[in-house]
Design a protein around this motif. Sequence first.
Motif, mmCIF file in Angstrom:
data_model
loop_
_atom_site.group_PDB
_atom_site.id
_atom_site.type_symbol
_atom_site.label_atom_id
_atom_site.label_comp_id
_atom_site.label_asym_id
_atom_site.label_seq_id
_atom_site.Cartn_x
_atom_site.Cartn_y
_atom_site.Cartn_z
ATOM 1 N N LEU A 296 21.085 37.295 31.692
ATOM 2 C CA LEU A 296 20.223 37.329 32.681
ATOM 3 C C LEU A 296 19.715 39.380 33.774
ATOM 4 C CD1 LEU A 296 19.474 34.130 34.101
ATOM 5 C CD2 LEU A 296 18.864 35.147 31.680
ATOM 6 N N SER A 297 21.286 39.564 33.720
ATOM 7 C CA SER A 297 21.437 40.790 34.119
ATOM 8 C C SER A 297 22.986 41.533 34.657
ATOM 9 C CB SER A 297 20.395 40.699 35.936
ATOM 10 O OG SER A 297 21.889 39.968 36.762
ATOM 11 N N GLY A 298 22.967 42.567 34.705
ATOM 12 C CA GLY A 298 25.174 42.646 34.479
ATOM 13 C C GLY A 298 25.394 43.169 33.131
ATOM 14 N N MET A 299 24.272 43.190 32.299
ATOM 15 C CA MET A 299 25.012 43.796 31.061
ATOM 16 C C MET A 299 26.080 44.878 31.027
ATOM 17 S SD MET A 299 24.965 42.274 28.029
ATOM 18 C CE MET A 299 24.042 41.889 26.728
ATOM 19 N N GLU A 300 25.724 45.971 31.603
ATOM 20 C CA GLU A 300 26.160 47.405 31.610
ATOM 21 C C GLU A 300 27.477 46.939 32.116
ATOM 22 O OE1 GLU A 300 23.447 46.239 36.043
ATOM 23 O OE2 GLU A 300 24.186 45.945 33.827
ATOM 24 N N ASN A 301 28.063 45.348 33.562
ATOM 25 C CA ASN A 301 28.815 45.142 33.983
ATOM 26 C C ASN A 301 30.506 44.831 32.472
ATOM 27 O OD1 ASN A 301 28.635 46.814 35.912
ATOM 28 N ND2 ASN A 301 26.799 44.619 37.010
ATOM 29 N N LEU A 302 29.938 44.604 31.745
ATOM 30 C CA LEU A 302 30.683 43.958 30.690
ATOM 31 C C LEU A 302 31.327 45.015 29.649
ATOM 32 C CD1 LEU A 302 28.260 40.636 29.456
ATOM 33 C CD2 LEU A 302 30.285 40.847 31.128
ATOM 34 N N SER A 303 32.414 44.046 28.974
ATOM 35 C CA SER A 303 33.108 45.362 27.889
ATOM 36 C C SER A 303 32.199 45.375 26.898
ATOM 37 C CB SER A 303 34.432 44.634 27.977
ATOM 38 O OG SER A 303 34.356 43.365 27.193
ATOM 39 N N PRO A 304 33.122 46.585 26.078
ATOM 40 C CA PRO A 304 31.790 46.454 25.393
ATOM 41 C C PRO A 304 31.807 45.006 24.365
ATOM 42 C CG PRO A 304 33.402 48.678 25.177
ATOM 43 C CD PRO A 304 33.325 47.238 26.028
ATOM 44 N N LEU A 305 30.519 45.210 22.908
ATOM 45 C CA LEU A 305 30.916 43.604 22.037
ATOM 46 C C LEU A 305 32.307 44.331 21.372
ATOM 47 C CD1 LEU A 305 27.497 44.026 19.895
ATOM 48 C CD2 LEU A 305 28.272 42.600 22.032
ATOM 49 N N THR A 306 33.199 42.936 21.009
ATOM 50 C CA THR A 306 34.137 42.813 19.894
ATOM 51 C C THR A 306 33.540 43.038 18.836
ATOM 52 O OG1 THR A 306 33.945 39.976 20.424
ATOM 53 C CG2 THR A 306 35.504 41.493 21.790
ATOM 54 N N GLU A 307 34.824 42.616 17.923
ATOM 55 C CA GLU A 307 34.171 43.290 16.221
ATOM 56 C C GLU A 307 34.225 40.960 15.955
ATOM 57 O OE1 GLU A 307 36.864 42.992 12.269
ATOM 58 O OE2 GLU A 307 37.456 43.748 14.110
ATOM 59 N N PRO A 308 33.911 39.947 16.659
ATOM 60 C CA PRO A 308 33.687 38.945 16.000
ATOM 61 C C PRO A 308 32.293 39.226 16.794
ATOM 62 C CG PRO A 308 35.412 38.468 17.000
ATOM 63 C CD PRO A 308 35.622 40.371 16.976
ATOM 64 N N GLU A 309 32.242 39.440 17.414
ATOM 65 C CA GLU A 309 30.265 39.843 18.527
ATOM 66 C C GLU A 309 29.482 40.659 17.785
ATOM 67 O OE1 GLU A 309 30.875 39.576 22.964
ATOM 68 O OE2 GLU A 309 31.963 41.314 22.318
ATOM 69 N N GLU A 310 30.261 41.545 17.409
ATOM 70 C CA GLU A 310 29.228 42.545 16.111
ATOM 71 C C GLU A 310 28.583 41.696 14.815
ATOM 72 O OE1 GLU A 310 31.499 46.397 16.229
ATOM 73 O OE2 GLU A 310 31.054 46.968 17.989
#
Length: 74
Positions: free
Chosen positions: A18-32
Amino acid sequence: MHACGKKGRCITCKIIVLSGMENLSPLTEPEEIYRDLGKLKPNERLSCQAKIMDGELTVRVAEENKLPHIHYSE
């Protein structure tokens, strides 16, 4: 417990950011891969893969992943 044991092989731990996406690590390969398949929207992550790098984060558990015996706040 989630189906894949934190290996990113399923989407049973999908969260909606909902908020704070910029505070997360980059997408991992499985997420991509799941994003390319249309199983993860731009505002969704796998909680077993995403790490909080800095700041605050507000998330919601995806409806399809809610457990019946747990009360979730709105």
